[in-house]
Design a protein around this motif. Sequence first.
Motif, mmCIF file in Angstrom:
data_model
loop_
_atom_site.group_PDB
_atom_site.id
_atom_site.type_symbol
_atom_site.label_atom_id
_atom_site.label_comp_id
_atom_site.label_asym_id
_atom_site.label_seq_id
_atom_site.Cartn_x
_atom_site.Cartn_y
_atom_site.Cartn_z
ATOM 1 N N LEU A 101 0.814 -1.221 0.000
ATOM 2 C CA LEU A 101 0.000 0.000 0.000
ATOM 3 C C LEU A 101 0.845 1.267 0.000
ATOM 4 O O LEU A 101 0.586 2.188 -0.793
ATOM 5 C CB LEU A 101 -0.959 -0.029 1.199
ATOM 6 C CG LEU A 101 -2.018 -1.149 1.158
ATOM 7 C CD1 LEU A 101 -2.912 -1.068 2.391
ATOM 8 C CD2 LEU A 101 -2.843 -1.087 -0.110
ATOM 9 N N PRO A 102 1.882 1.382 0.849
ATOM 10 C CA PRO A 102 2.736 2.584 0.751
ATOM 11 C C PRO A 102 3.470 2.680 -0.588
ATOM 12 O O PRO A 102 3.712 3.784 -1.081
ATOM 13 C CB PRO A 102 3.721 2.413 1.915
ATOM 14 C CG PRO A 102 3.031 1.517 2.864
ATOM 15 C CD PRO A 102 2.238 0.582 2.017
ATOM 16 N N LEU A 117 2.227 1.843 -3.450
ATOM 17 C CA LEU A 117 1.257 2.411 -4.378
ATOM 18 C C LEU A 117 1.127 3.919 -4.159
ATOM 19 O O LEU A 117 1.099 4.704 -5.137
ATOM 20 C CB LEU A 117 -0.099 1.728 -4.182
ATOM 21 C CG LEU A 117 -1.240 2.192 -5.094
ATOM 22 C CD1 LEU A 117 -0.884 1.971 -6.553
ATOM 23 C CD2 LEU A 117 -2.539 1.477 -4.734
ATOM 24 N N LEU A 118 1.059 4.348 -2.897
ATOM 25 C CA LEU A 118 0.978 5.786 -2.609
ATOM 26 C C LEU A 118 2.234 6.514 -3.077
ATOM 27 O O LEU A 118 2.153 7.616 -3.635
ATOM 28 C CB LEU A 118 0.770 5.996 -1.107
ATOM 29 C CG LEU A 118 -0.567 5.516 -0.525
ATOM 30 C CD1 LEU A 118 -0.572 5.690 0.982
ATOM 31 C CD2 LEU A 118 -1.733 6.269 -1.154
ATOM 32 N N ALA A 119 3.411 5.899 -2.857
ATOM 33 C CA ALA A 119 4.658 6.528 -3.290
ATOM 34 C C ALA A 119 4.730 6.617 -4.817
ATOM 35 O O ALA A 119 5.238 7.600 -5.366
ATOM 36 C CB ALA A 119 5.852 5.728 -2.747
ATOM 37 N N VAL A 166 2.119 6.870 -6.886
ATOM 38 C CA VAL A 166 1.207 7.941 -7.304
ATOM 39 C C VAL A 166 1.836 9.305 -7.037
ATOM 40 O O VAL A 166 1.768 10.226 -7.866
ATOM 41 C CB VAL A 166 -0.146 7.796 -6.579
ATOM 42 C CG1 VAL A 166 -1.036 9.005 -6.845
ATOM 43 C CG2 VAL A 166 -0.856 6.519 -7.016
ATOM 44 N N TYR A 167 2.473 9.456 -5.872
ATOM 45 C CA TYR A 167 3.113 10.732 -5.526
ATOM 46 C C TYR A 167 4.232 11.056 -6.510
ATOM 47 O O TYR A 167 4.375 12.203 -6.960
ATOM 48 C CB TYR A 167 3.660 10.659 -4.104
ATOM 49 C CG TYR A 167 4.379 11.908 -3.658
ATOM 50 C CD1 TYR A 167 3.683 12.996 -3.158
ATOM 51 C CD2 TYR A 167 5.771 11.995 -3.743
ATOM 52 C CE1 TYR A 167 4.348 14.148 -2.751
ATOM 53 C CE2 TYR A 167 6.440 13.139 -3.345
ATOM 54 C CZ TYR A 167 5.718 14.207 -2.843
ATOM 55 O OH TYR A 167 6.378 15.339 -2.451
ATOM 56 N N CYS A 205 4.549 9.992 10.366
ATOM 57 C CA CYS A 205 4.480 11.189 9.520
ATOM 58 C C CYS A 205 4.341 12.457 10.357
ATOM 59 O O CYS A 205 4.991 13.469 10.083
ATOM 60 C CB CYS A 205 3.315 11.071 8.543
ATOM 61 S SG CYS A 205 3.543 9.838 7.252
#
Length: 222
Positions: A132-133, A135-137, A139-140, A177
């Motif tokens: 999951l991280p 995927l977020l990374a 996209v970012y 974070c």
Amino acid sequence: MPALLLGCVCGAAAACAAVALARRSIVWFCAEAGAPPPKASGRHLAAAALGLGALAAMLACRHGPGPYAAAVLCALALLLALSLVDAALGLLPDALTGPLLWLGLLRAWAGGDVGPVPLHDAVAGAVCGYGLPWLLAWVYARCCGRVGMGRGDLKLLAALGAWLGPGPLPGLLLAACVAGLAWACLWRRDFRGQASYPFGPFLAGAGAVALLLGPEVHWGFA
């Protein structure tokens, strides 16, 4: 009182081993890069040793001496070594994240008194912690054109997922974070959000707290 004293002694020994392991890793990476290793701050190392000793004392008082406390103490020592290496060099070596991951999976496989997280939750936590991280990374990086989270951070989060299962991971990542943002703004006084900082120490700190809390952390984050 005996559990407290035993925890302090074991924590101090584990901290010394973690510091030695971190220094060896730093020297090796610097030798490979042809650069002199950074000088270690005695105060920082002493604070790290005292901090791990205190965590080990709380761990022994909370769970009592036994296989689970010994396994968690090994994980805390690896987290300390990873934090020191990342703070010095800005990287999280596979030689430390890998053993942390496999130790978490072996602890879950052993079951019983070695920990409350079953094997299927440990595997799901490792997969979610990395996938999951990532995927977020991704996209970012596509949207902003720069890397927001390194692969070492993803591997560390996967290792923590193997220890905690998938439930605590969102809260753990949020806590890391917030701590990283607060450090960047208050300590470094950088309000632009453009600079790059090691994220591993904040992940390791949040993971250490979650490991210390034990099964109850699932109710807070799940």
